[in-house]
Design a protein around this motif. Structure first.
Motif, PDB file in Angstrom:
ATOM      1  N   ILE A 156       0.852  -1.193   0.000  1.00  0.00           N
ATOM      2  CA  ILE A 156       0.000   0.000   0.000  1.00  0.00           C
ATOM      3  C   ILE A 156       0.892   1.249   0.000  1.00  0.00           C
ATOM      4  O   ILE A 156       1.811   1.361   0.813  1.00  0.00           O
ATOM      5  CB  ILE A 156      -0.931   0.019   1.225  1.00  0.00           C
ATOM      6  N   PRO A 157       0.647   2.188  -0.887  1.00  0.00           N
ATOM      7  CA  PRO A 157       1.509   3.381  -0.990  1.00  0.00           C
ATOM      8  C   PRO A 157       1.600   4.164   0.321  1.00  0.00           C
ATOM      9  O   PRO A 157       0.661   4.190   1.125  1.00  0.00           O
ATOM     10  CB  PRO A 157       0.819   4.217  -2.083  1.00  0.00           C
ATOM     11  N   LYS A 158       2.742   4.808   0.522  1.00  0.00           N
ATOM     12  CA  LYS A 158       2.962   5.591   1.741  1.00  0.00           C
ATOM     13  C   LYS A 158       2.011   6.772   1.848  1.00  0.00           C
ATOM     14  O   LYS A 158       1.833   7.339   2.938  1.00  0.00           O
ATOM     15  CB  LYS A 158       4.413   6.076   1.792  1.00  0.00           C
ATOM     16  N   SER A 159       1.403   7.156   0.740  1.00  0.00           N
ATOM     17  CA  SER A 159       0.446   8.261   0.773  1.00  0.00           C
ATOM     18  C   SER A 159      -0.757   7.944   1.662  1.00  0.00           C
ATOM     19  O   SER A 159      -1.493   8.847   2.073  1.00  0.00           O
ATOM     20  CB  SER A 159      -0.040   8.596  -0.644  1.00  0.00           C
ATOM     21  N   ASP A 181      -0.349   6.399   4.628  1.00  0.00           N
ATOM     22  CA  ASP A 181       0.136   6.300   6.014  1.00  0.00           C
ATOM     23  C   ASP A 181      -0.646   7.245   6.922  1.00  0.00           C
ATOM     24  O   ASP A 181      -0.914   8.408   6.558  1.00  0.00           O
ATOM     25  CB  ASP A 181       1.628   6.622   6.097  1.00  0.00           C
ATOM     26  N   ASP A 182      -1.025   6.757   8.116  1.00  0.00           N
ATOM     27  CA  ASP A 182      -1.709   7.567   9.136  1.00  0.00           C
ATOM     28  C   ASP A 182      -2.986   8.219   8.609  1.00  0.00           C
ATOM     29  O   ASP A 182      -3.374   9.296   9.068  1.00  0.00           O
ATOM     30  CB  ASP A 182      -0.770   8.651   9.690  1.00  0.00           C
ATOM     31  N   LYS A 183      -3.653   7.575   7.689  1.00  0.00           N
ATOM     32  CA  LYS A 183      -4.821   8.171   7.030  1.00  0.00           C
ATOM     33  C   LYS A 183      -6.148   7.748   7.636  1.00  0.00           C
ATOM     34  O   LYS A 183      -7.075   8.556   7.769  1.00  0.00           O
ATOM     35  CB  LYS A 183      -4.822   7.795   5.537  1.00  0.00           C
ATOM     36  N   PHE A 184      -6.261   6.491   8.051  1.00  0.00           N
ATOM     37  CA  PHE A 184      -7.578   5.929   8.363  1.00  0.00           C
ATOM     38  C   PHE A 184      -7.884   5.955   9.864  1.00  0.00           C
ATOM     39  O   PHE A 184      -7.012   5.701  10.702  1.00  0.00           O
ATOM     40  CB  PHE A 184      -7.673   4.499   7.845  1.00  0.00           C
ATOM     41  N   SER A 185      -9.137   6.243  10.179  1.00  0.00           N
ATOM     42  CA  SER A 185      -9.592   6.156  11.567  1.00  0.00           C
ATOM     43  C   SER A 185     -10.195   4.785  11.861  1.00  0.00           C
ATOM     44  O   SER A 185     -10.375   4.418  13.024  1.00  0.00           O
ATOM     45  CB  SER A 185     -10.629   7.245  11.858  1.00  0.00           C
ATOM     46  N   ARG A 228       0.620   1.038  10.253  1.00  0.00           N
ATOM     47  CA  ARG A 228       1.140   2.116   9.408  1.00  0.00           C
ATOM     48  C   ARG A 228       0.022   2.986   8.830  1.00  0.00           C
ATOM     49  O   ARG A 228       0.194   4.194   8.663  1.00  0.00           O
ATOM     50  CB  ARG A 228       1.982   1.540   8.272  1.00  0.00           C
ATOM     51  N   LYS A 229      -1.103   2.397   8.518  1.00  0.00           N
ATOM     52  CA  LYS A 229      -2.160   3.143   7.834  1.00  0.00           C
ATOM     53  C   LYS A 229      -3.170   3.781   8.779  1.00  0.00           C
ATOM     54  O   LYS A 229      -3.911   4.683   8.366  1.00  0.00           O
ATOM     55  CB  LYS A 229      -2.889   2.234   6.835  1.00  0.00           C
TER      56      LYS A 229
END
Length: 222
Positions: free
Chosen positions: A105-108, A110-114, A154-155
C-alpha cells in the motif's frame, strides 16, 4: 446486464443493494456480514477495507453507516478489485478501490484511516483442491497475520481502530500479534454455531496506541 462479465452474477446483500460475484472465484460468506456489524462507526470516519475481495465487508458497513466520511477498498486480485469497482458504480457508492497487496500500500495512505476492517485469509493449510484464486482468499499463502498488523499500524491514525475477524483457536496469537504492533485489543466477541457450542470465530477491535482494557461481548450465534 452490461455491467456483468462472463461467469458473474448479481446477489443481494443489503435491502435493495446488489453485489457482483463470480461463480468461479471466491464468494463472500457470513463472516463478512458479521464483521461489518461488529465494527463501530464514528462520525466522519475515514474507513478502509483490507483484503476486500469483491467488497462486501466495506459495502455492507457503508450501508449500515452511510454518514462515514470515506471508504477505500484494498484488494490484491485484479478480478476481485474490478468487480468491487463495478459493484460500487452499480449501487452509487462513492469509494476508492486500490488493487495492490497490503504489503505494498503506498505511503500516501500512512496515518490516514480512523477505521480499518479486515476479513483476512486465516487458514494455515495448503491448496488442497482449491484454485489459487480461491485459496489465497482463505489461506495464508500471500499474507500473514503479522503483515496485516504491520499494515494496519502504518495506515491507522493514532487512536484509529482495526476491526478484524479470525479463527477462535488463534485468539491468543491474534492478541499477541496486534499488541506487538501497539494495537491494543479493546473489544472481543466470539462466534458459535449454536448456544453452548465451542466458538469457531473471534472478532476483535484494536486501537492504535490504546490503553489496556478489553470488553468481552456476548457470543454471537451464527
Amino acid at each position: 446486464m452490461d455491467i456483468l462479465k462472463q461467469g458473474e452474477v448479481l446477489e443481494e446483500f443489503f435491502e435493495d443493494k446488489k453485489i457482483i460475484q463470480n461463480t468461479e472465484l471466491y464468494r463472500f460468506t457470513s463472516d463478512s456480514i458479521l464483521l461489518s456489524k461488529f465494527a463501530r462507526a464514528k462520525a466522519g470516519d475515514v474507513a478502509a477495507d483490507f483484503c476486500s475481495g469483491s467488497g462486501v465487508v466495506g459495502f455492507h458497513f457503508l450501508c449500515l453507516n452511510p454518514k462515514i466520511s470515506s471508504l477505500t477498498l484494498f484488494e490484491m486480485q485484479p478480478a476481485l478489485a474490478d468487480m468491487s469497482r463495478r459493484s460500487a458504480e452499480l449501487n452509487g457508492f462513492a469509494c476508492e478501490v486500490v488493487n495492490c497487496r497490503l504489503q505494498d500500500i503506498p505511503k500516501s495512505f500512512d496515518d490516514k484511516f480512523s477505521l480499518i476492517l479486515c476479513n483476512p485469509p486465516y487458514e494455515r493449510a495448503g491448496f488442497e483442491n482449491a484454485s489459487y484464486e480461491k485459496a489465497v482468499c482463505r489461506k495464508e499463502i500471500t499474507l500473514t497475520l503479522p503483515e496485516i498488523a504491520e499494515a494496519a499500524f502504518r495506515k491507522l491514525k493514532f487512536g484509529g481502530r482495526l476491526a478484524i475477524i479470525n479463527r477462535a483457536d488463534r485468539t491468543a496469537e491474534l492478541i499477541y500479534t496486534l499488541k506487538a504492533k501497539n494495537l491494543e485489543v479493546k473489544r472481543m466477541q466470539f462466534v458459535a454455531g449454536k448456544q453452548g457450542a465451542t466458538p469457531y470465530l473471534i472478532m476483535v477491535e484494536a486501537v492504535k496506541g490504546g490503553k489496556p482494557s478489553t470488553e468481552i461481548l456476548n457470543t454471537v450465534i451464527n
